[in-house]
Every structure is written in C-alpha cells, then in structure tokens.
Design a protein around this motif. Structure first.
Motif, mmCIF file in Angstrom:
data_model
loop_
_atom_site.group_PDB
_atom_site.id
_atom_site.type_symbol
_atom_site.label_atom_id
_atom_site.label_comp_id
_atom_site.label_asym_id
_atom_site.label_seq_id
_atom_site.Cartn_x
_atom_site.Cartn_y
_atom_site.Cartn_z
ATOM 1 N N SER A 51 0.833 -1.199 0.000
ATOM 2 C CA SER A 51 0.000 0.000 0.000
ATOM 3 C C SER A 51 0.870 1.252 0.000
ATOM 4 O O SER A 51 1.507 1.581 1.014
ATOM 5 C CB SER A 51 -0.934 0.021 1.216
ATOM 6 N N GLN A 52 0.906 1.960 -1.134
ATOM 7 C CA GLN A 52 1.671 3.196 -1.207
ATOM 8 C C GLN A 52 1.106 4.257 -0.272
ATOM 9 O O GLN A 52 1.838 5.030 0.337
ATOM 10 C CB GLN A 52 1.675 3.739 -2.634
ATOM 11 N N ALA A 53 -0.220 4.282 -0.140
ATOM 12 C CA ALA A 53 -0.863 5.272 0.721
ATOM 13 C C ALA A 53 -0.450 5.072 2.176
ATOM 14 O O ALA A 53 -0.184 6.041 2.896
ATOM 15 C CB ALA A 53 -2.377 5.170 0.592
ATOM 16 N N LEU A 54 -0.379 3.827 2.629
ATOM 17 C CA LEU A 54 -0.003 3.564 4.015
ATOM 18 C C LEU A 54 1.466 3.901 4.251
ATOM 19 O O LEU A 54 1.837 4.416 5.314
ATOM 20 C CB LEU A 54 -0.268 2.097 4.371
ATOM 21 N N ILE A 55 2.308 3.633 3.258
ATOM 22 C CA ILE A 55 3.728 4.002 3.375
ATOM 23 C C ILE A 55 3.852 5.523 3.471
ATOM 24 O O ILE A 55 4.629 6.050 4.286
ATOM 25 C CB ILE A 55 4.534 3.466 2.176
ATOM 26 N N ALA A 56 3.085 6.242 2.630
ATOM 27 C CA ALA A 56 3.092 7.709 2.685
ATOM 28 C C ALA A 56 2.650 8.205 4.051
ATOM 29 O O ALA A 56 3.209 9.165 4.608
ATOM 30 C CB ALA A 56 2.179 8.271 1.594
ATOM 31 N N ASP A 57 1.654 7.552 4.619
ATOM 32 C CA ASP A 57 1.181 7.915 5.953
ATOM 33 C C ASP A 57 2.257 7.659 6.997
ATOM 34 O O ASP A 57 2.416 8.421 7.953
ATOM 35 C CB ASP A 57 -0.085 7.108 6.273
ATOM 36 N N GLY A 58 3.016 6.565 6.812
ATOM 37 C CA GLY A 58 4.106 6.266 7.724
ATOM 38 C C GLY A 58 5.206 7.313 7.657
ATOM 39 O O GLY A 58 5.792 7.693 8.679
ATOM 40 N N ILE A 59 5.486 7.800 6.439
ATOM 41 C CA ILE A 59 6.487 8.859 6.278
ATOM 42 C C ILE A 59 6.003 10.139 6.959
ATOM 43 O O ILE A 59 6.786 10.883 7.551
ATOM 44 C CB ILE A 59 6.766 9.102 4.781
ATOM 45 N N HIS A 60 4.696 10.378 6.871
ATOM 46 C CA HIS A 60 4.121 11.533 7.565
ATOM 47 C C HIS A 60 4.319 11.395 9.076
ATOM 48 O O HIS A 60 4.656 12.367 9.765
ATOM 49 C CB HIS A 60 2.635 11.651 7.227
ATOM 50 N N SER A 61 4.130 10.192 9.606
ATOM 51 C CA SER A 61 4.371 9.958 11.032
ATOM 52 C C SER A 61 5.837 10.177 11.380
ATOM 53 O O SER A 61 6.175 10.675 12.457
ATOM 54 C CB SER A 61 3.955 8.530 11.415
ATOM 55 N N LEU A 62 6.729 9.807 10.450
ATOM 56 C CA LEU A 62 8.159 10.038 10.670
ATOM 57 C C LEU A 62 8.449 11.531 10.729
ATOM 58 O O LEU A 62 9.248 11.991 11.558
ATOM 59 C CB LEU A 62 8.970 9.386 9.544
ATOM 60 N N SER A 63 7.776 12.309 9.870
ATOM 61 C CA SER A 63 7.961 13.760 9.919
ATOM 62 C C SER A 63 7.443 14.316 11.241
ATOM 63 O O SER A 63 7.994 15.285 11.784
ATOM 64 C CB SER A 63 7.256 14.430 8.736
ATOM 65 N N ASP A 64 6.368 13.719 11.772
ATOM 66 C CA ASP A 64 5.871 14.116 13.090
ATOM 67 C C ASP A 64 6.933 13.871 14.157
ATOM 68 O O ASP A 64 7.111 14.680 15.068
ATOM 69 C CB ASP A 64 4.612 13.314 13.451
ATOM 70 N N LEU A 65 7.611 12.751 14.048
ATOM 71 C CA LEU A 65 8.649 12.402 15.020
ATOM 72 C C LEU A 65 9.790 13.413 14.971
ATOM 73 O O LEU A 65 10.274 13.873 16.014
ATOM 74 C CB LEU A 65 9.178 10.993 14.727
ATOM 75 N N VAL A 66 10.213 13.773 13.758
ATOM 76 C CA VAL A 66 11.256 14.792 13.613
ATOM 77 C C VAL A 66 10.767 16.118 14.191
ATOM 78 O O VAL A 66 11.501 16.827 14.892
ATOM 79 C CB VAL A 66 11.640 14.963 12.128
ATOM 80 N N ALA A 67 9.496 16.452 13.919
ATOM 81 C CA ALA A 67 8.917 17.697 14.425
ATOM 82 C C ALA A 67 8.909 17.720 15.954
ATOM 83 O O ALA A 67 9.149 18.767 16.566
ATOM 84 C CB ALA A 67 7.501 17.873 13.891
ATOM 85 N N ASP A 68 8.634 16.579 16.561
ATOM 86 C CA ASP A 68 8.643 16.507 18.029
ATOM 87 C C ASP A 68 10.003 16.894 18.592
ATOM 88 O O ASP A 68 10.092 17.625 19.585
ATOM 89 C CB ASP A 68 8.283 15.087 18.486
#
Length: 316
Positions: A51-68
């Motif tokens: 699922s490309q969409a789920l991978i994209a969502d995971g990358i978004h979560s990774l950006s959240d982690l960096v933002a934290d």
C-alpha cells in the motif's frame, strides 16, 4: 489554524514559564512514543501489504517524530534567560520552530505528491493491497486524533503557538489516515488506483498545512501585532489602573508566544513626576500580571494637554 485562538479569553493563563516548559515536554514525549510505534507499523505493514498510501502515511508519522524533536530543542532554547545580545530573551526560538515545522510539512507534502504522481503514470502497475493495511490505517486514525486532542488541550492551557503547530501536525496525520483508509477500502473493492489517489490527497493536505504554518511564523518574525481583542484587553487593564486618565498609541508585537507592548499613558497634568512615575509602574505591573506580556514600555503624557510626540506622528 489561527494562532490567536490559543485560548477562549484574552488574559494570560496562570502558568509560569517553568510550568509551560514542563507541560510542553510531557505532551511532546507522549507524541514521540506514539509516532515511533505508528511509523514502524505503517511503513512495515505498508511494504508488506503493498500500500503506497499507508507508506506515505508512515512517512508523515516520521515527519511528526522529527517535528517533536524540533519542538523539544526549541522549547529548551526559548527558556534561556535574556542576555546582552538578546535583551528580550530567546522566545522567538518557538516562532522559528513553527516555521521549521511548516517547512518540514511542505517538504514531506511535495515528496508525497511526486511519489503519487509517478505511480499514477502507470496505473496498470498498481497492485491490490492486503486487508492488514486497513486495520493499521484505522488504528493510526484513532491514535492520531486522540493525540491531537490531548496536545491541543495542553497548547491552549499554556498558550504555545509552537505546541499548537505540533498538535495540528498530528491532526493532519489523522486526516491523512482517514483518506488512506478510504483509498485502501477502494483498492480492496477492486479499484486499485484509489490507493495512489489517496496518497496524492494526503500530499495535498500536508502541503497546504505546511504553507499555512510557514506563512504564519514568517509574519510573527516580522513583528506582527496580536489580535485586536487582546490589544483592547491590555488597554482596558491600563485604563483600570488608579490615576490613569487615558491611554493611546498602544502598539504590540509578538515575541514567540509572549507580547512586547508600547503605550502612551495619560495622567493628570498637575501630578508630580514622581506620582506620574508611580502610576505608570502600577499600570505596568497590572499588565504583566494579567497578560502574556514580556515587556511594557510606557510614555507618560499629561491628560487633556497637547501631546507633541503624538501630533508629530500624526502629521508625518
């Protein structure tokens, strides 16, 4: 999101700087823990389920982690005491952090758009995803929505625009998880192309939010004033001070989540200089206690007498 909506009233909360920092750290570390788990599951299951969409969502979560971690670092530096080179303190570290978060979201959003666009160029190569992806997307949606509500509640209590930005970063991930879930359902129902389309929509959402945060932070760094309601509340506090007969030329500029204020205070023209000074000190203390004001510079004017400084400004 308008950062002036940090609270339902115009007076500052009773939180000290130390309490604000403690609350910010606590909520951010909660976000770190959730984002580590979500990123791992989303990317891992996304690869497994194709699922490309789920991978994209995971990358978004990774950006959240960096933002934290950006928030934690900025929060630490913003609490440093004023020094010779920074007489107003380091509060704009928080504004700079909000801008970094916005730029980060912009970069992530553009990357998602490019990846989805490339995938849409070859729709026949889009594979059917595994049903596991739907369960992970649902879990991510619930987790991110709860995290958003928790972080926004803390941000409003301590009045931190940086925490508001980080909270809405979490909400953008919740919204993206919803879109991802819809795309996965469509894929499972026999429309594979809906998965990369969902990834494209997520990219657009993230890009829009990134631009919003960056633009707001840029205006704050350019000495944007606070909203009219808060300016009026500060003026009312000045006018309620015994001995103050009038107030004009109240000017504000944001310093992180604090405010720097300039104001002309009018007192009885027959007052002694010492009495007038005492009145302005009392007015300053009242404002500092009731509002999130970092510094208040006052100019003393005689009441109902020509204000030459003010007239020169008006003529100019």
């Amino acid at each position: 999101m308008n950062f002036t909506d940090l609270a339902d009233d115009t007076e500052d909360s009773s939180y000290t700087l130390q309490q604000r920092q403690t609350a910010a750290n606590r909520s951010t570390w909660v976000s770190v823990g959730i984002n580590v788990l979500l990123c791992s599951f989303q990317v891992g299951v996304g690869i497994f389920s194709k699922s490309q969409a789920l991978i994209a969502d995971g990358i978004h979560s990774l950006s959240d982690l960096v933002a934290d971690f950006v928030v934690l670092i900025a929060g630490h530096h913003s609490q440093k005491d004023a020094d010779e080179k920074h007489p107003y303190g380091h509060h704009r570290f928080e504004t700079a952090a909000s801008m970094v978060l916005g730029l980060l979201l912009l970069a992530v959003g553009v990357g998602m758009l490019w990846s989805a666009f490339v995938k849409l160029q070859s729709p026949h190569n889009v594979e059917k995803v595994h049903v596991t992806a739907l369960w992970v997307a649902g879990a991510a949606l619930v987790s991110k929505e709860l995290l958003f509500r928790y972080m926004l509640s803390v941000a409003k209590q301590v009045k931190s625009s940086m925490l508001v930005a980080n909270a809405w970063h979490a909400r953008s991930d919740a919204a993206s998880s919803l879109v991802v879930g819809v795309g996965i359902v469509g894929n499972l129902l026999g429309y594979p192309i809906l998965d990369p389309i969902a990834a494209l929509v997520v990219g657009l959402m993230v890009t829009r939010m990134g631009w919003s945060f960056t633009w707001d932070a840029l205006h704050d760094l350019m000495d944007r004033s606070v909203d009219e309601a808060e300016v009026q509340a500060i003026q009312d506090t000045l006018l309620s001070t015994p001995g103050v007969r009038g107030v004009h030329d109240v000017r504000t500029r944001k310093m992180g989540d604090m405010i720097v204020v300039d104001a002309h205070i009018e007192v009885d023209a027959l007052q002694t200089v010492e009495a007038g000074h005492d009145i302005t000190v009392d007015a300053r203390n009242r404002v500092m206690q009731r509002h999130r004001v970092l510094s208040l510079m006052t100019h003393l004017d005689p009441w109902k007498k020509p204000d030459l400084d003010h007239e020169r400004v008006q003529r100019g």
